[in-house]
Design a protein around this motif. Sequence first.
Motif, PDB file in Angstrom:
ATOM      1  N   UNK A   1       7.432  16.920   9.200  1.00 49.56           N
ATOM      2  CA  UNK A   1       7.307  17.999   8.217  1.00 49.56           C
ATOM      3  C   UNK A   1       6.304  17.661   7.118  1.00 49.56           C
ATOM      4  N   UNK A   2       5.850  18.675   6.377  1.00 48.16           N
ATOM      5  CA  UNK A   2       5.000  18.393   5.213  1.00 48.16           C
ATOM      6  C   UNK A   2       5.725  17.488   4.223  1.00 48.16           C
ATOM      7  N   UNK A   3       4.959  16.691   3.527  1.00 49.34           N
ATOM      8  CA  UNK A   3       5.520  15.812   2.506  1.00 49.34           C
ATOM      9  C   UNK A   3       5.992  16.655   1.318  1.00 49.34           C
ATOM     10  N   UNK A   4       7.059  16.240   0.680  1.00 52.81           N
ATOM     11  CA  UNK A   4       7.422  16.878  -0.588  1.00 52.81           C
ATOM     12  C   UNK A   4       6.340  16.570  -1.622  1.00 52.81           C
ATOM     13  N   UNK A   5       6.369  17.267  -2.744  1.00 52.12           N
ATOM     14  CA  UNK A   5       5.267  17.139  -3.705  1.00 52.12           C
ATOM     15  C   UNK A   5       5.451  15.992  -4.692  1.00 52.12           C
ATOM     16  N   UNK A   6       6.510  15.184  -4.516  1.00 57.47           N
ATOM     17  CA  UNK A   6       6.778  14.097  -5.477  1.00 57.47           C
ATOM     18  C   UNK A   6       7.055  12.779  -4.776  1.00 57.47           C
TER      19      UNK A   6
ATOM     20  N   UNK B   1       0.851  -1.194   0.000  1.00 56.66           N
ATOM     21  CA  UNK B   1       0.000   0.000   0.000  1.00 56.66           C
ATOM     22  C   UNK B   1       0.886   1.243   0.000  1.00 56.66           C
ATOM     23  N   UNK B   2       0.313   2.360  -0.459  1.00 54.22           N
ATOM     24  CA  UNK B   2       1.078   3.608  -0.549  1.00 54.22           C
ATOM     25  C   UNK B   2       0.221   4.806  -0.155  1.00 54.22           C
ATOM     26  N   UNK B   3       0.924   5.870   0.214  1.00 56.44           N
ATOM     27  CA  UNK B   3       0.347   7.204   0.335  1.00 56.44           C
ATOM     28  C   UNK B   3       0.995   8.081  -0.729  1.00 56.44           C
ATOM     29  N   UNK B   4       0.214   8.957  -1.334  1.00 58.93           N
ATOM     30  CA  UNK B   4       0.714   9.834  -2.388  1.00 58.93           C
ATOM     31  C   UNK B   4       0.709  11.289  -1.934  1.00 58.93           C
ATOM     32  N   UNK B   5       1.677  12.059  -2.432  1.00 59.35           N
ATOM     33  CA  UNK B   5       1.689  13.494  -2.171  1.00 59.35           C
ATOM     34  C   UNK B   5       0.338  14.107  -2.541  1.00 59.35           C
ATOM     35  N   UNK B   6       0.015  15.221  -1.904  1.00 65.43           N
ATOM     36  CA  UNK B   6      -1.316  15.825  -2.001  1.00 65.43           C
ATOM     37  C   UNK B   6      -1.825  15.970  -3.429  1.00 65.43           C
ATOM     38  N   UNK B   7      -1.016  16.515  -4.324  1.00 67.07           N
ATOM     39  CA  UNK B   7      -1.480  16.703  -5.704  1.00 67.07           C
ATOM     40  C   UNK B   7      -1.831  15.397  -6.379  1.00 67.07           C
ATOM     41  N   UNK B   8      -1.023  14.389  -6.194  1.00 67.20           N
ATOM     42  CA  UNK B   8      -1.277  13.073  -6.812  1.00 67.20           C
ATOM     43  C   UNK B   8      -2.441  12.358  -6.131  1.00 67.20           C
ATOM     44  N   UNK B   9      -2.598  12.582  -4.838  1.00 68.34           N
ATOM     45  CA  UNK B   9      -3.717  11.967  -4.107  1.00 68.34           C
ATOM     46  C   UNK B   9      -5.049  12.466  -4.664  1.00 68.34           C
TER      47      UNK B   9
ATOM     48  N   UNK C   1      -3.778   6.293   1.289  1.00 69.81           N
ATOM     49  CA  UNK C   1      -3.583   7.455   2.144  1.00 69.81           C
ATOM     50  C   UNK C   1      -2.942   8.609   1.374  1.00 69.81           C
ATOM     51  N   UNK C   2      -2.973   9.771   2.003  1.00 74.26           N
ATOM     52  CA  UNK C   2      -2.338  10.977   1.473  1.00 74.26           C
ATOM     53  C   UNK C   2      -1.065  11.258   2.257  1.00 74.26           C
ATOM     54  N   UNK C   3      -0.008  11.607   1.558  1.00 75.83           N
ATOM     55  CA  UNK C   3       1.202  12.129   2.184  1.00 75.83           C
ATOM     56  C   UNK C   3       1.069  13.649   2.081  1.00 75.83           C
ATOM     57  N   UNK C   4       0.625  14.274   3.144  1.00 79.13           N
ATOM     58  CA  UNK C   4       0.155  15.657   3.105  1.00 79.13           C
ATOM     59  C   UNK C   4       1.289  16.636   2.805  1.00 79.13           C
ATOM     60  N   UNK C   5       1.173  17.320   1.673  1.00 78.00           N
ATOM     61  CA  UNK C   5       2.164  18.325   1.268  1.00 78.00           C
ATOM     62  C   UNK C   5       1.766  19.732   1.688  1.00 78.00           C
ATOM     63  N   UNK C   6       0.584  19.866   2.280  1.00 78.82           N
ATOM     64  CA  UNK C   6       0.056  21.192   2.601  1.00 78.82           C
ATOM     65  C   UNK C   6       0.210  21.572   4.064  1.00 78.82           C
ATOM     66  N   UNK C   7       0.373  20.572   4.921  1.00 81.84           N
ATOM     67  CA  UNK C   7       0.445  20.825   6.356  1.00 81.84           C
ATOM     68  C   UNK C   7       1.417  19.852   7.012  1.00 81.84           C
ATOM     69  N   UNK C   8       1.760  20.128   8.264  1.00 79.54           N
ATOM     70  CA  UNK C   8       2.652  19.265   9.015  1.00 79.54           C
ATOM     71  C   UNK C   8       3.046  19.934  10.313  1.00 79.54           C
ATOM     72  N   UNK C   9       3.959  19.285  11.047  1.00 75.40           N
ATOM     73  CA  UNK C   9       4.495  19.848  12.297  1.00 75.40           C
ATOM     74  C   UNK C   9       3.418  20.053  13.358  1.00 75.40           C
ATOM     75  N   UNK C  10       2.395  19.210  13.343  1.00 77.84           N
ATOM     76  CA  UNK C  10       1.356  19.282  14.365  1.00 77.84           C
ATOM     77  C   UNK C  10       0.963  17.865  14.777  1.00 77.84           C
ATOM     78  N   UNK C  11       0.078  17.779  15.761  1.00 74.02           N
ATOM     79  CA  UNK C  11      -0.317  16.478  16.281  1.00 74.02           C
ATOM     80  C   UNK C  11      -0.965  15.588  15.246  1.00 74.02           C
TER      81      UNK C  11
END
Length: 202
Positions: A168-173, A119-127, A152-162
């Motif tokens: 950190x936010x995911x890179x976009x690729x 299974x995989x998570x993809x960066x926000x744009x690809x998700x 799942x989504x590897x969130x490129x828009x947010x991060x550094x929170x609970x």
Amino acid sequence: MPNPKTGIRQSMPETEGQIHVNRILLVNRQPAIYLPDLEAHLCRPSGKIEGQKPPAGQCNQENDSDCCVQGKFYTTYTCSPPVSTNTRAVLTLNSFQKGGDGGGPSECDNQYHSDDTPVVALSTGWFNRTGRCHKQIKINGNGQGVLALVVDECDSTMGCDGDHDYQPPCRNNIVDASKAVWKALGVPENDCRETNITWTDA
């Protein structure tokens, strides 16, 4: 028109946040060879967020995951490079199991998934706003290929929170993959951190 010095032909952005640039090698100021590897679809950053120190025990560093650093700024993206039949990406390792470094349940089904399942998570744009949920992608790397399910989504828009385990936010690729994907590609477990791959919708 291409710039006579650089040979770069630039068109207007096709969509918001993207630039399409074609590069042509010039010999004696004449077009000689088209270089497809230099064709770039650039996704512009959408902003930055400031890191905060994770509370004690709140950032799971399984699989060498990074934790946010207090005061460091991290780039965010709402887009990813366009998908093709040979989309270049960076494969990273993630645990989708309960208690793993992936954090909470997967976004597509609110479930956890075994590390033995591809299974995989993809960066926000690809998700694509859950548009690829429960769809398979074909991943090629290390001379091998494997089918994996998007959960799942590897969130490129947010991060550094609970909600993001203070990572950190995911890179976009990024294609963030379970151990089963890495195993199918024949990568030794000790080398499972990052590698370049290509992928496409299956």
